[in-house]
Each structure stands twice: as C-alpha cells, then as structure tokens.
Design an enzyme around this catalytic site. Structure first.
Site, mmCIF file in Angstrom:
data_model
loop_
_atom_site.group_PDB
_atom_site.id
_atom_site.type_symbol
_atom_site.label_atom_id
_atom_site.label_comp_id
_atom_site.label_asym_id
_atom_site.label_seq_id
_atom_site.Cartn_x
_atom_site.Cartn_y
_atom_site.Cartn_z
ATOM 1 N N CYS A 77 -16.350 -13.811 -10.880
ATOM 2 C CA CYS A 77 -16.503 -15.164 -10.325
ATOM 3 C C CYS A 77 -17.301 -15.112 -9.007
ATOM 4 C CB CYS A 77 -15.147 -15.857 -10.165
ATOM 5 S SG CYS A 77 -15.313 -17.639 -9.845
ATOM 6 N N HIS A 175 -13.359 -15.999 -15.457
ATOM 7 C CA HIS A 175 -12.176 -15.265 -15.009
ATOM 8 C C HIS A 175 -11.562 -14.520 -16.193
ATOM 9 C CE1 HIS A 175 -11.758 -16.856 -10.919
ATOM 10 N NE2 HIS A 175 -12.315 -17.941 -11.412
ATOM 11 N N GLU A 177 -9.095 -12.565 -16.200
ATOM 12 C CA GLU A 177 -7.637 -12.553 -16.058
ATOM 13 C C GLU A 177 -6.992 -13.863 -16.527
ATOM 14 O OE1 GLU A 177 -8.962 -14.516 -12.236
ATOM 15 O OE2 GLU A 177 -9.769 -13.042 -13.647
#
Length: 194
Positions: A77, A175, A177
C-alpha cells in the site's frame, strides 16, 4: 526464516503481523537498521500520508537502509508508493527504487478506492498459483503509474500498477493481509522467493 516488518509509524503493522503468523512466521517489528539489514525478508507496509512517512524514514536514515537492502523486500500500500520516485501527495520525493510517479485519482469515481478489485496481467513469482482476475482488497487515493516495473494492473478510474518489481524489491498496492486466501498466497509467495 527471519522476517522484519519496518516500523515507521505508518499504520497496519498489526494486521500484517497476524497474517504472517497465520502462515507460521513470527515477524519482528523494528526500526533498527542492523535488525532490518540482517533479516531474511523485509516487509515495508504502510497506511498514512507520504510526506510524514518519508520525514520519519529520513530522520532515522531508514530511507538509505531500505534502498540498500539486498534480500527480498515487499512494500504494501503506502509502502509501494514510497518505493516510487515521487508522490503527488504533498509533493513528496520518495525512495526512488522504482522510477515511477504516484498520482492522485481523478474523482470521476469515489475516492479513495475502497473495497475489492481484480488483478490483471499478473506476472512473476509473487503471483504463482493465483488465477487471472483474482480479487484483492484496496484502500487508496493515490496510485503508481504503469511502467516497465509493473507486474500486475488494476482498473479504477484508470489503469494503474497493482504491483511492481525491480530486482529484489516487490510491492503491492492492495492489502494482502485483508485479501483472504489470495492475499495469503501472495504473502506466502513473497516468503518463498529465492
């Protein structure tokens, strides 16, 4: 394998830590140049604003440390944007690892882009085993232009670099995650890079 997450006051380190722990890796959070240099893998995440983040990095000389790393490095990001040459966000000179400009989206669609979007034209080890047009999760108002370093694209307002690669440096605008199984696979692929 030792994995270090660069600690530079730029958000989302906890969610990245949890994602790595789900893969069986216990990362270390550090701003210590020696710890970062000695890691097998370095993750450079980020949520926040470019000029503040760059000021923090420069004050601690972490900008030089990151640029000089030889092991696989993964920007996420804001991390991707800071690895570029320059960002329109507060007219910020960045790390210059990728000779790429970071631009602000024209508000022809809702900005920031927030939510799921697909990856197109994926190439390289980061996307091994990932099907074309897989969806990942984005939250961003700025984007890296496409360039010879682009290894995946996404369309939102215009086509932009969803991922970049140069030598040992990899970066993803989305992202991982927060991107479920696809994000998990991208992280695992990064850990597996030789």
């Amino acid at each position: 394998m030792s994995v270090v997450i660069v600690d530079y006051n730029a958000g989302n380190v906890q969610s990245v830590t949890y994602a790595l722990e789900r893969l069986g890796v216990s990362p270390q959070l550090s701003a210590d140049p020696e710890v970062i240099r000695s890691a097998d893998r370095v993750i450079f995440p980020g949520v926040g604003e470019a000029s503040t983040a760059m000021r923090f990095l420069k004050e601690r000389k972490l900008d030089e440390v990151i640029r000089d790393l030889k092991q696989p490095v993964f920007g996420v990001c804001l991390g991707l944007q800071l690895m570029c040459a320059h960002s329109e966000e507060n007219n910020t000179d960045c790390l210059g690892i990728f000779n790429v400009q970071v631009k602000k989206f024209e508000p022809t669609l809702k900005v920031p882009q927030m939510g799921w979007n697909n990856l197109e034209h994926t190439t390289g080890p980061l996307f091994k085993g990932i099907e074309a047009d897989s969806y990942v999760y984005y939250v961003h108002s700025y984007y890296a232009e496409t360039s010879p370093y682009t290894i995946a694209t996404t369309d939102y307002v215009n086509t932009f670099s969803a991922a970049l690669n140069k030598d040992n440096f990899y970066a993803l605008q989305a992202h991982p995650e927060k991107s479920g199984k696809i994000g998990e696979r991208i992280l695992q692929n990064f850990l597996d890079i030789k």
